[in-house]
Write an enzyme that holds these catalytic residues in place. Structure first.
Site, PDB file in Angstrom:
ATOM      1  N   GLU A  65       0.427  -1.396   0.025  1.00 21.07           N
ATOM      2  CA  GLU A  65       0.017  -0.270  -0.261  1.00 21.07           C
ATOM      3  C   GLU A  65       0.461   1.506   0.084  1.00 21.07           C
ATOM      4  OE1 GLU A  65      -3.410   0.512   3.485  1.00 21.07           O
ATOM      5  OE2 GLU A  65      -2.758   2.393   3.142  1.00 21.07           O
ATOM      6  N   GLU A 121      -3.625  11.768   1.863  1.00 25.05           N
ATOM      7  CA  GLU A 121      -4.791  11.247   2.560  1.00 25.05           C
ATOM      8  C   GLU A 121      -4.688  12.352   3.855  1.00 25.05           C
ATOM      9  OE1 GLU A 121      -3.081   7.843   5.003  1.00 25.05           O
ATOM     10  OE2 GLU A 121      -5.179   7.390   5.903  1.00 25.05           O
TER      11      GLU A 121
HETATM   12  C1  LIG Z   1      -7.742   1.658   6.843  1.00 23.72           C
HETATM   13  O1  LIG Z   1      -7.393   0.961   6.047  1.00 23.72           O
HETATM   14  C2  LIG Z   1      -6.560   1.798   5.412  1.00 23.72           C
HETATM   15  C3  LIG Z   1      -6.334   1.465   3.921  1.00 23.72           C
HETATM   16  O2  LIG Z   1      -6.401   0.079   3.892  1.00 23.72           O
HETATM   17  C4  LIG Z   1      -5.015   1.866   5.947  1.00 23.72           C
HETATM   18  O3  LIG Z   1      -4.027   2.570   5.593  1.00 23.72           O
HETATM   19  C5  LIG Z   1      -5.453   2.629   7.281  1.00 23.72           C
HETATM   20  O4  LIG Z   1      -4.399   1.931   8.502  1.00 23.72           O
HETATM   21  C6  LIG Z   1      -6.318   1.806   7.781  1.00 23.72           C
HETATM   22  N1  LIG Z   1      -7.386   2.386   9.303  1.00 23.72           N
HETATM   23  C7  LIG Z   1      -8.052   1.648  10.074  1.00 23.72           C
HETATM   24  C8  LIG Z   1      -8.210   2.637  11.702  1.00 23.72           C
HETATM   25  O5  LIG Z   1      -8.352   0.660  10.481  1.00 23.72           O
END
Ligand SMILES: *[C@@H]1O[C@H](CO)[C@@H](O)[C@H](O)[C@H]1NC(C)=O
Ligand SMILES: *[C@@H]1O[C@H](CO)[C@@H](O)[C@H](O)[C@H]1NC(C)=O
Ligand SMILES: *[C@@H]1O[C@H](CO)[C@@H](O)[C@H](O)[C@H]1NC(C)=O
Ligand SMILES: *[C@@H]1O[C@H](CO)[C@@H](O)[C@H](O)[C@H]1NC(C)=O
Length: 270
Positions: free
Chosen positions: A155, A160
């Site tokens: 990723e 963001e």
């Molecule tokens: C939510 O998903 C995103 C993308 O995978 C990730 O970057 C992020 O850390 C996640 N956040 C939580 C709180 O799960």
């Protein structure tokens, strides 16, 4: 070129040349290295028909993710080359189907490019960028990011914002979200509600590792070396999640996230 030399030369390279990396490199490197080619550009935002030929609505896995917004195609609007995603409050529609299963409190929008990003010997360098106007009130979570098609990691978050004017450029090389597998560059952006550009330049290092250089407004913010990226196709996603990591409660009225001039380019080695 050694990494140190490379990192040294980069800011100089950028300061003398405002051209996109893709164009600049075309003229500064021998043709044998490979030619840059455009995979996706702003013509995909020129009309609904053009958009639908290059982008799919929602996330690749559906309408929900790890915040409190459920995505709907009707929350995306195109006008004058600008894609506007609106998040509007709702209630009483149940919980997200994705971990951590938050109650759905907004309808919002997401889309992902039909073309995937795949770093390999044939396509060793990639550039992915966009211009954006983002909301920064608590509970708004706009993003422009790459995530693995068949696995997680990889990723790479290029844009963001989590309820403040700080942009998070994260590289996750897994297998979990612990700090050892997470590299982050934080950039405070002044007037993030105005147009700014967000970019990643990804170069293959060897059969497993890449270097991801991150930029805001053409300024180099840093490089992350990461395993688990080579040979792993990734989706490019534009979305506005809500609450979750960006705090709660979120706004009680509509918030918008605008993007324009999306671009994916790559070098073809053979
Ligand atoms: C939510 O998903 C995103 C993308 O995978 C990730 O970057 C992020 O850390 C996640 N956040 C939580 C709180 O799960
Ligand atoms: C795409 O970018 C080109 C070059 O910057 C510009 O002239 C054109 O107006 C843009 N088109 C759209 C639909 O944004
Ligand atoms: C939805 O999430 C809330 C808060 O986490 C929880 O209390 C509730 O039981 C969940 N509802 C359903 C139907 O899963
Ligand atoms: C790739 O490079 C990394 C350093 O960035 C090194 O640790 C790793 O062993 C290399 N892997 C291969 C397969 O050469």
């Amino acid at each position: 070129m050694s990494l140190a030399l490379f990192a040294l030369s980069l800011p100089i390279f950028l300061s003398c040349n405002e051209e996109p990396i893709s164009k600049a490199k075309k003229t500064s490197q021998p043709a044998a290295v490979g030619a840059w080619e455009t995979v996706l550009d702003n013509t995909s935002f020129a009309s609904t028909a053009a958009f639908q030929s290059k982008w799919n609505y929602l996330y690749p896995w559906g309408a929900d993710h790890n915040g409190s917004a459920r995505m709907q195609s009707s929350k995306l609007a195109l006008s004058g080359g600008v894609l506007t995603i609106s998040a509007t409050p709702t209630s009483g529609v149940g919980n997200s189907t994705q971990n951590p299963f938050l109650p759905i409190r907004y309808y919002s929008g997401a889309c992902h490019a039909k073309s995937q990003v795949l770093i390999n010997d044939q396509f060793p360098e990639w550039e992915v960028r966009v211009e954006a106007q983002v909301p920064t009130v608590r509970g708004t979570w706009p993003a422009f990011w790459l995530t693995g098609v068949n696995s997680w990691p990889p990723e790479s978050d290029i844009l963001e914002f989590k309820g403040s004017s700080v942009n998070w450029q994260n590289t996750f090389d897994g297998p979990d979200w612990t700090s050892v597998n997470t590299q982050t560059i934080l950039t405070t952006v002044s007037s993030p509600g105005s147009w700014h550009s967000y970019r990643a330049w990804i170069t293959k290092v060897n059969s497993t590792d890449v270097d991801i250089h991150y930029y805001v407004d053409g300024a180099w913010k840093g490089v992350h070396r990461a395993p688990n990226f080579v040979g792993k196709p990734m989706w490019l996603i534009i979305n506005m999640q809500m609450e979750g990591s960006s705090g709660s409660p979120g706004p009680t009225s509509t918030r918008t996230y605008k993007t324009r001039n999306p671009y994916i380019g790559r070098t073809r080695a053979w």
